[in-house]
Design a protein around this motif. Structure first.
Motif, short mmCIF file in Angstrom:
data_model
loop_
_atom_site.label_atom_id
_atom_site.label_comp_id
_atom_site.label_asym_id
_atom_site.label_seq_id
_atom_site.Cartn_x
_atom_site.Cartn_y
_atom_site.Cartn_z
N TYR A 161 0.82 -1.22 0.00
CA TYR A 161 0.00 0.00 0.00
C TYR A 161 0.85 1.27 0.00
CZ TYR A 161 -3.52 3.34 1.84
OH TYR A 161 -4.35 4.42 2.04
N VAL A 162 1.87 1.30 0.83
CA VAL A 162 2.71 2.49 0.97
C VAL A 162 3.91 2.35 0.05
CG1 VAL A 162 4.00 3.93 2.58
CG2 VAL A 162 1.94 2.73 3.36
N LYS A 163 3.86 3.05 -1.08
CA LYS A 163 4.89 2.88 -2.10
C LYS A 163 5.69 4.15 -2.36
CE LYS A 163 2.31 -0.80 -4.40
NZ LYS A 163 1.70 -1.29 -5.67
N GLY A 164 5.45 5.20 -1.56
CA GLY A 164 6.19 6.45 -1.75
C GLY A 164 5.58 7.55 -0.91
N ASN A 165 5.91 8.78 -1.25
CA ASN A 165 5.34 9.92 -0.54
C ASN A 165 3.83 9.99 -0.75
OD1 ASN A 165 7.86 10.96 0.43
ND2 ASN A 165 8.28 11.72 -1.63
N GLY A 166 3.11 10.44 0.26
CA GLY A 166 1.66 10.56 0.12
C GLY A 166 0.96 10.47 1.47
N THR A 167 -0.35 10.50 1.41
CA THR A 167 -1.18 10.34 2.60
C THR A 167 -1.87 8.98 2.55
OG1 THR A 167 -1.56 12.72 2.73
CG2 THR A 167 -3.09 11.31 3.93
N PHE A 168 -1.80 8.25 3.64
CA PHE A 168 -2.31 6.88 3.66
C PHE A 168 -3.21 6.66 4.86
CE2 PHE A 168 0.51 5.57 0.32
CZ PHE A 168 1.62 6.40 0.46
N SER A 169 -4.38 6.09 4.61
CA SER A 169 -5.32 5.74 5.68
C SER A 169 -5.44 4.23 5.78
CB SER A 169 -6.71 6.34 5.41
OG SER A 169 -6.73 7.72 5.65
N ILE A 170 -5.46 3.75 7.02
CA ILE A 170 -5.60 2.32 7.29
C ILE A 170 -6.72 2.14 8.29
CG2 ILE A 170 -4.46 0.27 8.24
CD1 ILE A 170 -1.80 1.49 7.27
N GLY A 171 -7.66 1.25 7.99
CA GLY A 171 -8.76 0.93 8.89
C GLY A 171 -8.61 -0.46 9.45
N VAL A 172 -9.06 -0.64 10.69
CA VAL A 172 -8.94 -1.92 11.35
C VAL A 172 -10.32 -2.36 11.85
CG1 VAL A 172 -7.68 -3.26 13.07
CG2 VAL A 172 -6.65 -1.18 12.13
N THR A 173 -10.70 -3.58 11.52
CA THR A 173 -11.97 -4.15 11.97
C THR A 173 -11.69 -5.49 12.65
OG1 THR A 173 -12.32 -5.30 9.86
CG2 THR A 173 -13.24 -3.07 10.08
N SER A 174 -12.70 -6.00 13.35
CA SER A 174 -12.55 -7.30 14.02
C SER A 174 -13.82 -8.11 13.84
CB SER A 174 -12.26 -7.10 15.51
OG SER A 174 -12.19 -8.35 16.17
N SER A 175 -13.64 -9.42 13.75
CA SER A 175 -14.78 -10.33 13.65
C SER A 175 -15.11 -10.96 15.00
CB SER A 175 -14.48 -11.44 12.63
OG SER A 175 -13.31 -12.16 13.03
N SER A 176 -14.38 -10.52 16.05
CA SER A 176 -14.52 -11.14 17.36
C SER A 176 -15.12 -10.17 18.37
CB SER A 176 -13.13 -11.58 17.87
OG SER A 176 -13.20 -12.02 19.21
#
Length: 472
Positions: free
Chosen positions: A153-168
């Protein structure tokens, strides 16, 4: 020597790290020269279905769960990388409180929305966690670091958002950026070519600059009797490309003497590559006559103050906020005709007075609205302004100032060119970054269908802001 333990979760490419485990990693010999850079999260929060209208942007804890549903949101701004990314890992720390541990640490996914507002997002207004799966954590222990490989996902300069979910329903609790030392981190390695053997000729260059990616760099509120303009002119000495100015080029009154005494010895050495815009202090001299005389043809038609040009795949428009901008005015009609005639997919425009600002000095200027509307109607990307002596970046907005990630204009206030800096007042909606203690320049790298921005600070200062946006 003490024993060192590394716990690998092979199926999902994650790594649980304790203090000594980090030491163990340093013993692994890389196959090529590499440099690691750590970025802390610029925004993080979670949303809770049980409290659907509550914002947790200031919380020291980040929850992820399935009963009730809690989703974790992270954002990182990556800038200053000059070599290819060879590895990127998200590091996240489980809180040191009872119950923070969990049998499922969560699923980490990329997100297309990189402008969600940390201080106001709620479960009801949450952005979609809609991208590719980056990794999954199984059981996580209290007071322990974990890593997820996000190189895809992170391949260079930029703004990156990451979301985290759970099935538990056995949710995990991580530390947020408000905790300081245990804040989420993005660790990026960049690499050059391997060190040559003695029989291999040393290459003269390990990287080739990308072709067709012009640079637009500059600021506003520039030349005074102080030293700020000297500091920012020194930055320009080391940045190639076209220089823009967003008004108030020479203080206090834009006279011929002001230009020769203050501007010429500093930014003046870049005059040949400068495409300026005028400001109200330039117009303290009748008709901004000294401004037009000093910059000549680079300032467009004398007395008009608005013109356009192309840089690579971008159309660039310099406008004049010191003359009429009303619907039906000569400038507004010219702008619409100019945008209609452009064959470029991407557009950036700049002028002096900002449509949106959080400054305590000069208020937002609604008179610029017709220019903003025309740019929005023709799917422009970026607005650059000055007037307030500080730096501020807004998320993409429509002409009414509402968040618009699909077609919105991203506005920068780049008034940190050298004049004494101003304070901030009430922070306006969608303001994402602010600074008022550092002179600097704003650098835009204009790609075929996107752009990178970078705040370049004066020598001795460390403030940084950078990211990437896409063309409409």
């Amino acid at each position: 020597m003490p024993s060192r333990k590394v716990t690998m979760v092979a199926l999902v490419g994650t790594l649980a790290l304790g203090t000594v485990a980090t030491t163990a990693l340093t013993g692994l010999a890389p196959t090529a020269a590499a440099a690691g850079t750590t970025f802390t999260a610029t925004a993080d929060t979670y949303v809770d279905s049980q409290n659907a209208t509550t914002n947790y942007g200031a919380s020291q804890q980040l929850g992820v769960d399935n009963s009730p549903v809690k989703q974790l949101l992270l954002r990182f701004d990556v800038s200053g990388l000059t070599q290819p990314v060879t590895g990127a890992k998200l590091r996240i720390h489980v809180d040191d409180v009872s119950g923070a541990e969990a049998s499922v640490g969560g699923t980490f996914r990329a997100m297309s929305n990189t402008t969600w507002p940390e201080t106001s997002v709620t479960y009801n207004s949450r952005p979609a966690i809609d991208g590719a799966t980056l990794g999954t954590l199984g059981a996580v222990a209290r007071n322990t670091w974990y890593e997820v490989d996000v190189t895809s996902y992170v391949k260079g300069n930029g703004t990156f958002s990451i979301g985290v979910t759970s099935s538990s329903s056995n949710g995990a609790d991580y530390d947020s950026r408000e905790t300081g030392a245990t804040a989420p981190q993005l660790v990026i390695e960049t690499g050059s070519t391997p060190t040559p053997t003695p029989t291999t000729p040393t290459p003269t260059s390990t990287t080739t600059p990308p072709a067709g990616d012009p640079v637009l760099v500059g600021a506003g509120d520039i030349a005074t009797s102080g030293s700020g303009d000297t500091a920012t002119a020194n930055l320009l000495d080391n940045i190639s490309g076209t220089v823009f100015t967003v008004g108030d080029n020479a203080y206090p009154n834009g006279t011929a003497s002001d230009f020769s005494t203050y501007y010429e010895p500093t930014w003046g050495r870049h005059k040949g590559r400068t495409k300026p815009a005028p400001g109200n202090h330039d117009y303290n001299t009748s008709g901004a006559s000294a401004y037009y005389s000093y910059f000549g043809a680079n300032a467009g038609p004398t007395g008009r103050g608005y013109y356009s040009y192309d840089l690579g795949d971008w159309h660039v428009v310099s406008l004049n906020s010191e003359t009429s901008m009303a619907v039906g005015s000569a400038q507004e009609k010219w702008l619409r005709a100019d945008l209609a005639a452009s064959t470029k997919q991407c557009t950036v425009a700049y002028w002096h007075k900002p449509r949106w600002t959080s400054s305590s000095s000069h208020a937002p200027d609604p008179a610029t609205g017709p220019l903003v509307q025309a740019l929005y109607d023709y799917n422009a990307e970026v607005i650059l302004t000055g007037h307030n002596h500080q730096y501020e970046r807004f998320a993409p907005q429509n002409p009414s100032g509402q968040l618009d990630t699909a077609r919105g204009l991203r506005q920068f206030v780049a008034g940190m060119g050298g004049a004494d800096l101003y304070g901030f007042g009430t922070v306006q909606p969608n303001s994402e970054a602010r600074n008022n203690d550092t002179f600097g320049v704003l650098k835009l790298t204009l790609h075929a269908q996107s752009y990178d921005w970078q705040f370049v600070p004066q020598a001795g200062k460390t403030y940084n802001d950078g990211g990437t946006g896409s063309c409409h």
